[in-house]
Scaffold this motif. Sequence first.
Motif, short mmCIF file in Angstrom:
data_model
loop_
_atom_site.label_atom_id
_atom_site.label_comp_id
_atom_site.label_asym_id
_atom_site.label_seq_id
_atom_site.Cartn_x
_atom_site.Cartn_y
_atom_site.Cartn_z
N GLY A 1 -60.61 22.71 -11.95
CA GLY A 1 -59.34 22.85 -11.24
C GLY A 1 -58.23 23.37 -12.13
O GLY A 1 -57.34 24.09 -11.67
N ALA A 2 -58.27 23.01 -13.43
CA ALA A 2 -57.24 23.47 -14.37
C ALA A 2 -57.28 24.98 -14.55
O ALA A 2 -56.31 25.57 -15.03
N ARG A 3 -58.38 25.60 -14.16
CA ARG A 3 -58.48 27.06 -14.25
C ARG A 3 -58.05 27.72 -12.94
O ARG A 3 -58.25 28.93 -12.75
N VAL B 1 -53.73 19.62 -10.42
CA VAL B 1 -54.02 20.46 -11.59
C VAL B 1 -54.38 21.88 -11.15
O VAL B 1 -53.91 22.88 -11.72
N SER B 2 -55.20 21.97 -10.10
CA SER B 2 -55.60 23.29 -9.59
C SER B 2 -54.40 24.06 -9.05
O SER B 2 -54.25 25.26 -9.32
N VAL B 3 -53.56 23.36 -8.31
CA VAL B 3 -52.36 24.01 -7.76
C VAL B 3 -51.45 24.47 -8.89
O VAL B 3 -50.90 25.58 -8.86
N GLY B 4 -51.31 23.62 -9.90
CA GLY B 4 -50.47 23.97 -11.04
C GLY B 4 -50.98 25.20 -11.77
O GLY B 4 -50.20 26.04 -12.21
N ALA B 5 -52.28 25.33 -11.87
CA ALA B 5 -52.87 26.49 -12.55
C ALA B 5 -52.58 27.77 -11.79
O ALA B 5 -52.24 28.80 -12.39
N VAL B 6 -52.72 27.71 -10.46
CA VAL B 6 -52.42 28.90 -9.64
C VAL B 6 -50.94 29.27 -9.78
O VAL B 6 -50.58 30.44 -9.98
#
Length: 783
Positions: A409-411, A473-478
Amino acid sequence: MGTSTSAPGLTSGEVAERVARGEVNDVPVRSSRSTREIVRANVLTRFNAIIGTLFVVILVVGPIQDGLFGFIIVANTGIGIVQELRAKRTLDNLAVIGEARPRVRRDGSSRPVANSQLVLGDLVELGSGEKITVDGEVAEAEGLEVDESLLTGEADPVLKHPGDPVLSGSFVVAGNGAFTATRVGAAAYAARLAEEASRFTLVRSELRSGIDTILRYITYLLIPTALGLILSQLYVENQDMAEAVRRMVAGIVPMVPEGLVLLTSVAFAIGVVRLGRRQCLVQELPAIEGLARVDTVCLDKTGTLTEGGMDVERVVPLDGADTAFVRQALGAFGSSEPKPNASLQAVVDAYPAPADWRVAGTAPFSSARKWSGAELVGPDGEQATWLLGAPDVLLPPGDPALEQADALGARGLRVLLLGRTKNPLADPDPGLGLEPQALVVLRQRVRPDAADTLAYFGRQQVAAKVISGDNAVSVGAVAASLGLPRAEDPVDARTLPEPAADPEGLADRVEQHSVFGRVTPQQKRDMVGALQSRGHHVAMTGDGVNDVLALKDADIGVAMGSGSEATRAVAQIVLLDNRFATLPLVVAEGRRVIGNIERVANLFLVKTVYSVLLALAVIICRVPYPFLPRHSTVLSGLTIGIPAFFLALAPNNERARPGFVRRVLRFAVPAGVIAGAAAFAEYLVARADHATGKVADTSATTLTLFLVALWVLAIIARPYTWWRVLLVAAMGAGFGLVLVVPWLKHFFELDLAGWHDPWTGVGIALVAGLLLEISWRFVKLRG
């Protein structure tokens, strides 16, 4: 989770019979006022009645050049009607594009029809996010949950079973099914509400209410001043009744800011047409104004920053699960949902349904629980419950799979967990004891224009908040990949304080961070409210049913055209082409409208103030009014009417601020007093010069007032651009032509005699101009 039956629906013959009996959903969907209403609203106004009466009076006493103001009013009214009709045509066309098209079952097959073609007894199919447009009774239900908050105010969805009633105005939040239409057309529960909700309305806005307030004050001033002016002119011109009437009319006409209302309507109408060309449907007129005032935009990631579609990047088996078996289970799972969401559609596209698997039951995805489920019977005949959803919801804290999910998700990847359990779906917590089978890794399609749009908001000092139901985390990465400030510090909404227990704490967290994940629909609503409690003007964008509550509560709701019918129903603005990049154009259009109307309002009200002051001075001093109506026409046309149309349509990126009336009056009142005092001072000087006659006195006074009014225009036109300088110069040149061209001098009865009075007027105008500059700088310092 539900039961279903299968019914073929009506036959074509039965539909034709019902249409013949008038049992059809014939409530007209109106996106704008009718042509008759537009004409009436533009013609039958208070000020048109005043000006029209005075025009008739001038036609009686003559000459015709003193009645030019009447023809200008006719032209202005015509322009207003034409522009609003253009806006109506644009809106009507866009409304057809954005209209809901429910699916009905007829002759045993499913087909979409226009909402107006539904008939009594139709079997209407339902899926997640679809709006219910007629009343009916549920015939089929598979985990069907309906939100009736638009009707009842109750936010919790209602689980529907066959035989339960459904009402128009509600919408599906989970599951699918079908209902039989029992009331259509005007008989439907929410028919009138639906018609009003879809109408292009001139509802209350700060701009319109501010203008109405100003006009109300003017009316109070106008009536006693006009009466006093009539009596004074009859007294001082008692030997010439026609001249008294002409000068009385000349004093009253410029008090009326008739073009202010016109320009407001025209500016909004042109804004609607411009946005319509960009496939942007403005469902309520003040939405343009409201978005111009926005200082915070809350964005739902899916469908806004990312495109609706997804792709399966890979499947990561867990705990030694067999990859081939997992893929078969995913294929069977995908076939269990007749109307899959974007995530499940990616699974459907990647893995075809295996022939030797069978679906025994389903639980459609719900944004509240964050998972969907299916009871599947495998090729060995063993039945198990499979769940597909958020790993951090389905797995206990500390599970090793969570670390893998967070790393992916971090990616910026979206990660779902596929798990299996023996618990039936009907259990209160079917995920208890879930055996993880695989992580399904989805790649979201980021909109190519999202980064530029976020950068625009940053330049315009509009804070962007990404509020999503996905992993934080995924949303933050996007968001970080798109350059959103503070995106590297995302917040899991499950850690946010409850608004009832700690409203200030919630407001602090929402203000201080830019990215929020695992947000429930109710939390989205609470976060919008928290921002509003801190004085922020909030816009909310979204496309799914989980955004509806927040869209309703936001100052401005913006829905994607491909979004659910429910979001389009409650939003004030619908982006029919689904382009997030259209939003800056809407903001810019709103700022253009608001800023320019405030700009031209100053011009009109300066004229009203100096006209009232001149009338009062004439009454007190018992002298003839210095102007004829034709002089007022020249002054108004060159210093207000013509330039106002250009200024009202010019670009303007300044964010709208509250206090419209206060700011306008703070400049218009002193500027109008300065202009009126300068004109009357020159008039008294000219009258004291017995070597000149009435025409020369009027001409010198007209010159003085024109120069002061032109100076006001030059101030209002700032900051200067080449075309604004040219506009001011052209208006000055126009007046110069009136003074030097013989037939124009004769037509407007203007003839400067000698040097003393004209140059005295120029000197007085220069002093007045310096006072105007001081007044303008004072207003600017006060903000």
